[in-house]
Design an enzyme around this catalytic site. Structure first.
Site, PDB file in Angstrom:
ATOM      1  CD  GLN A 117      22.873  16.105  62.017  1.00 34.63           C
ATOM      2  OE1 GLN A 117      21.672  16.297  61.817  1.00 34.63           O
ATOM      3  NE2 GLN A 117      23.542  16.778  62.898  1.00 34.63           N
ATOM      4  CB  SER A 152      16.234  13.775  58.064  1.00 34.61           C
ATOM      5  OG  SER A 152      15.664  13.829  59.339  1.00 34.61           O
ATOM      6  CD  GLU A 235      20.756  19.441  64.039  1.00 34.60           C
ATOM      7  OE1 GLU A 235      21.791  19.073  64.625  1.00 34.60           O
ATOM      8  OE2 GLU A 235      19.855  18.664  63.718  1.00 34.60           O
ATOM      9  CD  GLU A 368      12.214  17.948  77.143  1.00 33.83           C
ATOM     10  OE1 GLU A 368      12.764  17.807  76.035  1.00 33.83           O
ATOM     11  OE2 GLU A 368      10.989  17.803  77.305  1.00 33.83           O
TER      12      GLU A 368
HETATM   13  C1  LIG Z   1      11.847  14.368  62.572  1.00 35.89           C
HETATM   14  C2  LIG Z   1      13.198  14.005  63.144  1.00 35.89           C
HETATM   15  C3  LIG Z   1      14.297  14.061  62.325  1.00 35.89           C
HETATM   16  C4  LIG Z   1      15.555  13.717  62.829  1.00 35.89           C
HETATM   17  N1  LIG Z   1      16.606  13.747  61.960  1.00 35.89           N
HETATM   18  C5  LIG Z   1      17.821  13.353  62.404  1.00 35.89           C
HETATM   19  C6  LIG Z   1      18.912  13.283  61.487  1.00 35.89           C
HETATM   20  O1  LIG Z   1      18.791  13.590  60.301  1.00 35.89           O
HETATM   21  N2  LIG Z   1      20.103  12.857  61.945  1.00 35.89           N
HETATM   22  C7  LIG Z   1      20.284  12.507  63.245  1.00 35.89           C
HETATM   23  O2  LIG Z   1      21.420  12.163  63.588  1.00 35.89           O
HETATM   24  N3  LIG Z   1      19.273  12.554  64.144  1.00 35.89           N
HETATM   25  C8  LIG Z   1      18.041  12.969  63.746  1.00 35.89           C
HETATM   26  N4  LIG Z   1      16.986  13.009  64.632  1.00 35.89           N
HETATM   27  C9  LIG Z   1      17.206  12.542  66.004  1.00 35.89           C
HETATM   28  C10 LIG Z   1      17.158  13.627  67.056  1.00 35.89           C
HETATM   29  O3  LIG Z   1      18.299  14.438  67.002  1.00 35.89           O
HETATM   30  C11 LIG Z   1      17.014  12.911  68.403  1.00 35.89           C
HETATM   31  O4  LIG Z   1      15.743  12.284  68.388  1.00 35.89           O
HETATM   32  C12 LIG Z   1      17.122  13.853  69.583  1.00 35.89           C
HETATM   33  O5  LIG Z   1      18.423  14.326  69.706  1.00 35.89           O
HETATM   34  C13 LIG Z   1      16.682  13.191  70.897  1.00 35.89           C
HETATM   35  O6  LIG Z   1      17.362  11.987  71.101  1.00 35.89           O
HETATM   36  P1  LIG Z   1      16.563  10.637  71.475  1.00 35.89           P
HETATM   37  O7  LIG Z   1      15.459  10.491  70.466  1.00 35.89           O
HETATM   38  O8  LIG Z   1      17.575   9.554  71.595  1.00 35.89           O
HETATM   39  O9  LIG Z   1      15.864  10.923  72.870  1.00 35.89           O
HETATM   40  P2  LIG Z   1      16.495  10.741  74.316  1.00 35.89           P
HETATM   41  O10 LIG Z   1      17.857  11.342  74.344  1.00 35.89           O
HETATM   42  O11 LIG Z   1      16.348   9.306  74.708  1.00 35.89           O
HETATM   43  O12 LIG Z   1      15.534  11.648  75.175  1.00 35.89           O
HETATM   44  C14 LIG Z   1      14.252  11.207  75.632  1.00 35.89           C
HETATM   45  C15 LIG Z   1      13.664  12.337  76.488  1.00 35.89           C
HETATM   46  O13 LIG Z   1      14.496  12.563  77.637  1.00 35.89           O
HETATM   47  C16 LIG Z   1      14.894  13.931  77.690  1.00 35.89           C
HETATM   48  N5  LIG Z   1      16.252  14.064  78.221  1.00 35.89           N
HETATM   49  C17 LIG Z   1      17.343  13.326  77.863  1.00 35.89           C
HETATM   50  N6  LIG Z   1      18.435  13.759  78.545  1.00 35.89           N
HETATM   51  C18 LIG Z   1      18.016  14.801  79.330  1.00 35.89           C
HETATM   52  C19 LIG Z   1      18.667  15.683  80.248  1.00 35.89           C
HETATM   53  N7  LIG Z   1      19.979  15.588  80.501  1.00 35.89           N
HETATM   54  N8  LIG Z   1      17.928  16.631  80.870  1.00 35.89           N
HETATM   55  C20 LIG Z   1      16.587  16.755  80.609  1.00 35.89           C
HETATM   56  N9  LIG Z   1      15.917  15.944  79.760  1.00 35.89           N
HETATM   57  C21 LIG Z   1      16.616  14.989  79.117  1.00 35.89           C
HETATM   58  C22 LIG Z   1      14.830  14.394  76.259  1.00 35.89           C
HETATM   59  O14 LIG Z   1      14.734  15.800  76.168  1.00 35.89           O
HETATM   60  C23 LIG Z   1      13.590  13.680  75.750  1.00 35.89           C
HETATM   61  O15 LIG Z   1      12.425  14.376  76.111  1.00 35.89           O
HETATM   62  C24 LIG Z   1      15.711  13.345  64.174  1.00 35.89           C
HETATM   63  C25 LIG Z   1      14.600  13.312  65.024  1.00 35.89           C
HETATM   64  C26 LIG Z   1      13.350  13.624  64.506  1.00 35.89           C
HETATM   65  C27 LIG Z   1      12.177  13.566  65.438  1.00 35.89           C
END
Ligand SMILES: Cc1cc2nc3c(=O)[nH]c(=O)nc-3n(C[C@H](O)[C@H](O)[C@H](O)COP(=O)(O)OP(=O)(O)OC[C@H]3O[C@@H](n4cnc5c(N)ncnc54)[C@H](O)[C@@H]3O)c2cc1C
Length: 399
Positions: A117, A152, A235, A368
């Protein structure tokens, strides 16, 4: 076998699932052959149309099939291809052309073709609609350039779901288009990232002028956000709401540890374990009810409840196991091989599961964000602050 759900089901999918197991005993049949036969009988996902691995029944009936198959030791299609099964199939069946459904669904279900994805980017995870990967139509094909992250299984996958920006001049949700991309295509560069467990389960993916034929588009040009919602709803359900028997799944690990290691038990831990078991049972029944109530309707925002509760419970259960094991839990060596989806996670150590569970409240949407969804869409609370909702994407400041 008794079926408490009613004669209607007993004589329908349950009987057919029993027949499938009789005709193809799982112990003597290869996984691909078994899952192919399951697909051809419309027992892959019973709510899909006939010919697409289903038979147009309410989705809740799938749990009846799964119960029979699980008891027989049948291969688990989800574990073999979690993103294909949990996210790609529900998206392709709703938004894909007949040709794409015909081409993609069967090998997806059997696990012959794995999926990834391509949603998250370095600057767009929770704010998925802010993504920057560009897809430009050159009059013949789409040309895609950008960087994705946390993808992933991309190092094993053949296909990926991709959301890309096709119009930077409209607000961020409106300028997106959704594609299926062939990861073997020139211009795709997959670079594994190592995570806390020591596995390299996910990757950075660089897309450099990757060509995609218009026939591999899902939904209309500019309507990618709506298609992505189908994926994200599915998902959450896939990550949070898999049906399991009472005392099975994650809580089963803690119960087994407690049963097998009497010398580690304390009265305080026993109370804690019982609290976790009550939470696990409430989660199991809530997930089951969501499935049963769902009928033909999509899961919608209720999947967010299953996902957030399941993720936090997983972490609490493995926190508990680590505390009970004490110093023993700290002796961790990476189990190898690198692919937890071909080595059943169930066979991994409790310490591996503890380390892996840290990601549960991030992957598939953070807790969150899911709480925001529950608050806004299920409880009708005031919305999160969104200052860039109506601003053309091109004019939104980015880091
Ligand atoms: C093991 C693993 C597998 C994954 N696999 C995939 C995959 O296959 N494909 C893919 O596309 N993605 C994948 N992801 C990515 C995952 O979907 C993102 O890490 C996730 O959506 C969070 O985005 P970010 O890491 O950019 O964090 P950010 O969006 O930068 O968030 C950082 C922090 O701020 C908080 N935050 C952000 N906005 C708000 C808000 N409006 N209100 C309150 N809190 C907020 C978040 O909750 C978090 O705690 C994977 C992640 C992991 C850990």
């Amino acid at each position: 076998m008794t079926d408490t759900i009613g004669t209607d089901r007993r004589t329908g999918v349950v009987v057919d699932a029993e027949e499938l197991v009789r005709d193809h005993p799982p112990a003597e049949t290869g996984a691909v052959a078994f899952l192919g036969a399951q697909f051809d009988r419309g027992l892959a996902w019973v709510h899909f149309p006939t010919g697409r691995g289903g038979r147009g029944l309410p989705q809740g009936r799938q749990a009846d099939v799964d119960r029979v198959l699980r008891a027989s030791g049948a291969p688990d299609a989800f574990l073999r291809n979690p993103i294909g099964h949990g996210m790609a199939a529900p998206t392709v069946v709703v938004h894909g052309s007949d040709r794409l459904q015909e081409r993609l669904l069967r090998p997806l279900f059997t696990g012959e073709e794995l999926w990834a994805q391509l949603f998250s980017e370095p600057g767009a995870g929770s704010d998925l609609a802010g993504l920057a990967t560009r897809a430009e139509w050159d009059g013949r094909v789409w040309r895609v350039t950008g960087q994705k992250v946390w993808t992933s299984l991309a190092q094993h996958a053949r296909w990926a779901l991709l959301v890309a920006r096709t119009d930077p001049d409209v607000p961020k949700h409106k300028g997106l288009t959704y594609f299926v991309v062939d990861l073997h295509h020139p211009g795709v560069d997959v670079r594994p990232l190592r995570q806390l467990t020591g596995d390299a389960e996910f990757n950075e993916v660089y897309l450099d002028d990757v060509e995609i034929d218009d026939g591999w588009r899902l939904g209309e040009v500019g309507d990618g956000w709506r298609v992505a919602m189908t994926t994200l709803m599915s998902e959450r359900k896939a990550l949070g709401g898999r049906s399991s028997a009472r005392g099975d799944g994650t809580i089963g690990d803690a119960l087994r540890l407690w049963a097998q290691r009497p010398e580690l038990r304390t009265p305080a831990d026993e109370q804690h374990l019982l609290d976790l078991a009550v939470r696990a049972e409430a989660q199991r029944l809530t997930g089951w009810r969501h499935g049963a109530e769902q009928g033909d309707a999509p899961m919608g925002s209720r999947g967010a409840i299953d996902k957030v509760v399941g993720a936090e419970l997983n972490q609490a259960v493995y926190d508990f196991c680590m505390r009970v094991l004490g110093v023993e839990a700290t002796r961790y060596t990476h189990p190898g091989p690198d692919d937890p989806h071909t080595t059943p996670p169930a066979d991994r150590s409790l310490t591996w599961k503890f380390l892996r569970s840290r990601a549960n409240t991030i992957e598939g949407g953070t807790s969150e964000i899911l709480r925001n969804i529950i608050g806004e869409r299920l409880l009708g609370l005031p919305g999160d602050v969104r200052v860039d909702k109506d601003v053309p994407w091109r004019d939104v400041p980015r880091s």
